[in-house]
Design a protein around this motif. Structure first.
Motif, mmCIF file in Angstrom:
data_model
loop_
_atom_site.group_PDB
_atom_site.id
_atom_site.type_symbol
_atom_site.label_atom_id
_atom_site.label_comp_id
_atom_site.label_asym_id
_atom_site.label_seq_id
_atom_site.Cartn_x
_atom_site.Cartn_y
_atom_site.Cartn_z
ATOM 1 N N THR A 189 -3.428 9.118 4.117
ATOM 2 C CA THR A 189 -3.922 9.667 2.848
ATOM 3 C C THR A 189 -3.104 9.185 1.662
ATOM 4 N N GLN A 190 -1.854 8.784 1.903
ATOM 5 C CA GLN A 190 -0.994 8.294 0.827
ATOM 6 C C GLN A 190 -0.939 6.770 0.786
ATOM 7 N N ILE A 191 -1.714 6.128 1.662
ATOM 8 C CA ILE A 191 -1.681 4.666 1.719
ATOM 9 C C ILE A 191 -3.035 4.068 1.338
ATOM 10 N N VAL A 192 -4.096 4.602 1.955
ATOM 11 C CA VAL A 192 -5.434 4.013 1.815
ATOM 12 C C VAL A 192 -6.307 4.901 0.938
ATOM 13 N N PRO B 65 -6.527 -10.939 -1.669
ATOM 14 C CA PRO B 65 -6.301 -9.914 -0.642
ATOM 15 C C PRO B 65 -5.140 -10.288 0.290
ATOM 16 N N LEU B 66 -4.617 -9.253 0.953
ATOM 17 C CA LEU B 66 -3.496 -9.473 1.859
ATOM 18 C C LEU B 66 -3.943 -10.276 3.072
ATOM 19 N N GLY C 10 -10.472 0.298 3.995
ATOM 20 C CA GLY C 10 -10.144 0.830 2.678
ATOM 21 C C GLY C 10 -9.309 -0.135 1.869
ATOM 22 N N GLU C 11 -8.788 0.359 0.758
ATOM 23 C CA GLU C 11 -7.919 -0.423 -0.105
ATOM 24 C C GLU C 11 -6.572 0.284 -0.202
ATOM 25 N N ILE C 12 -5.510 -0.499 -0.192
ATOM 26 C CA ILE C 12 -4.169 0.069 -0.296
ATOM 27 C C ILE C 12 -3.905 0.444 -1.747
ATOM 28 N N GLU C 13 -3.458 1.665 -1.958
ATOM 29 C CA GLU C 13 -3.129 2.140 -3.309
ATOM 30 C C GLU C 13 -1.635 1.951 -3.558
ATOM 31 N N ASP C 14 -1.308 1.357 -4.720
ATOM 32 C CA ASP C 14 0.111 1.255 -5.057
ATOM 33 C C ASP C 14 0.459 2.298 -6.112
ATOM 34 N N PHE C 15 1.751 2.338 -6.503
ATOM 35 C CA PHE C 15 2.207 3.376 -7.419
ATOM 36 C C PHE C 15 1.999 3.015 -8.884
ATOM 37 N N GLN C 16 1.393 1.859 -9.127
ATOM 38 C CA GLN C 16 1.032 1.486 -10.499
ATOM 39 C C GLN C 16 -0.478 1.648 -10.699
ATOM 40 N N GLN C 17 -1.120 2.467 -9.834
ATOM 41 C CA GLN C 17 -2.556 2.743 -9.899
ATOM 42 C C GLN C 17 -3.386 1.504 -9.598
ATOM 43 N N GLY C 18 -2.809 0.531 -8.941
ATOM 44 C CA GLY C 18 -3.549 -0.660 -8.571
ATOM 45 C C GLY C 18 -4.068 -0.555 -7.146
ATOM 46 N N ARG C 19 -5.003 -1.477 -6.784
ATOM 47 C CA ARG C 19 -5.586 -1.496 -5.446
ATOM 48 C C ARG C 19 -5.357 -2.876 -4.837
ATOM 49 N N ARG D 44 -6.619 -5.240 -1.587
ATOM 50 C CA ARG D 44 -7.570 -5.373 -0.495
ATOM 51 C C ARG D 44 -6.943 -6.139 0.669
ATOM 52 N N ILE D 45 -7.448 -5.892 1.858
ATOM 53 C CA ILE D 45 -7.012 -6.627 3.035
ATOM 54 C C ILE D 45 -8.088 -7.658 3.375
ATOM 55 N N ALA D 46 -7.654 -8.901 3.489
ATOM 56 C CA ALA D 46 -8.607 -9.992 3.744
ATOM 57 C C ALA D 46 -9.276 -9.816 5.104
#
Length: 667
Positions: free
Chosen positions: A511-514, A541-542, A578-587, A589-591
């Motif tokens: 819940t705190q990652i995706v 994407p990653l 899903g998409e990984i959420e970072d702490f700068q409100q960015g997203r 994606r995983i390739a």
């Protein structure tokens, strides 16, 4: 008394601390000391007696202080001096003629009774001393004493503190009053220049100089110090019991004495650089400094000198250095020998500071520095300056090479010297780095053994969480800007490429990652963009992701349905959906073609061994490898705890070899 007494008293500085509030009483005792010395000459120490009695100390309006002595009394010429402000009558003894004014400033009521001799007859002089514009002496009487009285002396009775400053600062606790008496007359008492002085506070009596002299262990003699700025100074040195410094700041003290009174005391711990010493580690040093320079430059109240604090510091420093080299030379030599041993241990543990020999490094630290953090605090600025000077030299070399001018003859030597310094600094820092790594591995090895010894099924998870946190801190994300200091890790233990990893999630729920994920499952370690420190910053994407799962060392009781493949597959599915959420409100994606490197660190025993028996084994025959198939790319590798540590040690060997060390050189 002649002069504008009221205005003169009004202008006197008011007390701001207990010692200053006691100054009027100290002045009365000083007068008694002079009177006793005049009465008995060279026998004054044995025959003199001064008593200070204090009652009602906790009630400022009702306090009573009685100072009595068996001195010569107020003879006619002494009484004349008493009635004249700023008299020079006792100037040879340090008297400044203002002590009586402090009495008027401090007390509401002052009565004096004195027996003196004039020729063959004894007289009794009595009067009341009061703060008035005129007629400060009232109720005067001066009459012969009949009956063959031979004992002379003076009794002064003070009552009721005047003014809020004295009432607020005059000490009420007996121990505090006694402490300040001992401190103020410390020089007289420790030097043995005092008659018996009894201080009785609320019925509890303390006798000086015994109270102070009982703390004296050894007299180290009096030395003459010739100085260019301050003339001849006399330094009396004493080794005392540690209790002698209980009422002072610090252990070792230097007392500056003027006209027989201690004017100021400074701690000299940092100047002589020694802790408590002696057979029982309970001895301290006290020095008493006297000289004409001090006598001539003390204020009227003998509470401070009329020169700048820098002069005090210079005198104290000179005398402290002298005592270090002479009075306590043997103790300082032994102390410095121990400090040198500690410094050698320090540079062994922190080789990056070994830019000079241990002796030279020690000379660059404060004389009382004995701990690693104290050494580091002193040496870090020096190390920074050396780095700056080296960088400056390198820039000059580069500028010379780029320039159009001729190359100087000594250029090659300068380049070699700079290169040698860089190599030496790199080796020192590498040594410190690999030794820290070795310590981490040593501790982990012990932790793993202890966990195995507990037996299967234990509910105590303390050691397991400690083991996890040795590799990576738990319950945080490395990209959280508020947790930068807490996000330090040792992921190199798993893979050397992870040394500079910045982005990871450790024991954090999905819940705190995706984004938009509801599962509370939490992978032990999720690493993405793991080449950040090597230059591949911000893939989107990653294309590379690492998952690590830790299992309890020695664990056998896995659920019948447990499969590391199923667990890892569930984690990957949630990440790819899903998409990984970072702490700068960015997203992020995983390739679709992202490669997942998945590790399970566990002992392959019990059901785990059964569940993975069909997997391919690693080169050493102990680990297990399974390639991901279908829509997932990557591998799952099971690494045994012993192999994890062993492999990390082998990698660390290369660093140790580069640093020129053997693996067994350091604990």
């Amino acid at each position: 008394m002649r002069g504008d007494i009221v205005n003169r008293v009004r202008r006197l500085p008011k007390p701001t601390q207990a010692a200053e509030a006691l100054q009027p009483v100290f002045e009365a005792v000083s007068n008694s000391l002079h009177a006793v010395e005049d009465a008995f000459g060279e026998h004054y120490q044995a025959r003199g007696q001064i008593t200070v009695t204090i009652t009602n100390a906790r009630t400022p309006a009702d306090i009573e202080v009685i100072v009595s002595d068996n001195g010569v009394g107020l003879e006619p010429h002494r009484f004349e001096a008493f009635c004249t402000t700023d008299t020079d009558y006792k100037i040879a003894k340090g008297g400044k003629g203002v002590g009586r004014l402090l009495w008027l400033d401090a007390f509401q009521s002052i009565k004096v009774v004195s027996i003196y001799r004039n020729g063959d007859r004894a007289f009794r002089r009595a009067f009341t001393f009061q703060l008035e514009a005129s007629d400060q002496l009232t109720d005067e009487s001066d009459e012969p004493v009949e009956g063959g009285v031979t004992e002379t002396g003076t009794v002064i009775t003070f009552k009721g503190l005047r003014g809020t400053a004295y009432q607020a600062k005059f000490p009420s606790q007996p121990a505090t009053i006694v402490k300040h008496f001992g401190s103020h007359f410390f020089a007289d008492f420790i030097l043995g220049r005092s008659p018996r002085v009894t201080v009785d506070v609320e019925g509890a009596a303390t006798n000086f100089p015994e109270e102070i002299q009982n703390l004296r262990i050894e007299d180290r003699g009096v030395a003459t110090i010739e100085t260019e700025s301050f003339g001849k100074l006399e330094l009396a040195s004493f080794v005392c019991h540690k209790a002698a410094s209980a009422n002072f700041d610090g252990l070792h003290q230097m007392h500056l004495v003027a006209n027989g009174r201690t004017v100021t005391t400074r701690k000299i711990d940092g100047l002589i650089g020694i802790g408590r010493f002696g057979p029982n580690d309970d001895s301290v040093y006290h020095g008493c400094v006297t000289g004409e320079f001090l006598d001539e430059r003390v204020n009227q109240e003998r509470t401070q000198f009329n020169f700048d604090e820098s002069i005090v510091e210079e005198i104290v420093r000179s005398c402290a250095e002298f005592s270090r080299d002479h009075a306590i030379k043997d103790e300082v030599t032994e102390f410095d020998r121990q400090r040198l041993g500690t410094m050698r241990e320090f540079v062994d543990e922190y080789p990056s500071f070994a830019f000079e020999g241990a002796e030279e490094l020690l000379s660059r630290t404060p004389k009382n520095a004995i701990k690693a953090e104290e050494f580091a605090r002193a040496l870090i600025p020096i190390r920074i300056r050396r780095d700056q000077e080296r960088n400056k030299t390198i820039k000059e070399i580069v500028a010379t090479l780029h320039g159009a001018g001729d190359i100087p003859e000594d250029f090659v030597a300068a380049v070699r010297k700079a290169a040698g310094e860089i190599k030496a600094e790199e080796q020192r820092q590498l040594t410190e780095y690999v030794l820290r790594r070795k310590t981490v591995l040593d501790v982990m090895e012990v932790l793993i053994r202890r966990i195995r010894e507990r037996g299967n099924g234990s509910q105590d998870f303390q050691l397991e969480s400690t083991l996890h946190q040795f590799i990576c801190p738990m319950k945080l994300r490395g990209d959280d800007p508020t947790k930068i200091e807490e996000a330090d890790h040792d992921l190199w233990i798993i893979d050397e490429r992870l040394t500079f990893t910045k982005y990871f999630a450790s024991d954090v729920p999905f819940t705190q990652i995706v984004a938009n994920e509801g599962s509370l499952r939490r992978p032990d370690l999720f690493i993405f963009d793991h080449l950040h420190g090597l230059g591949a910053d911000g893939e989107d994407p990653l294309k590379r992701v690492m998952l690590v799962e830790f299992k309890q060392p020695g664990r056998r009781d896995y659920d019948e349905r447990y499969s590391p493949l199923n667990q890892i597959s569930e984690y990957i599915t949630r990440l790819k959906n899903g998409e990984i959420e970072d702490f700068q409100q960015g997203r992020v994606r995983i390739a679709e073609d992202c490669v997942f490197y998945c590790y399970v660190v566990a002992d392959i025993v019990g059901r785990l061994d059964v569940h993975t028996s069909a997997w391919r084994t690693t080169a050493n025959g102990r680990g297990r490898i399974h390639e991901l198939q279908g829509k997932f790319r990557g591998i799952i590798e099971i690494i045994e705890w012993a192999d994890l540590i062993s492999d990390a040690r082998l990698r660390n060997h290369a660093f140790l070899h580069a640093a020129g060390l053997r693996y067994d050189q350091h604990p």
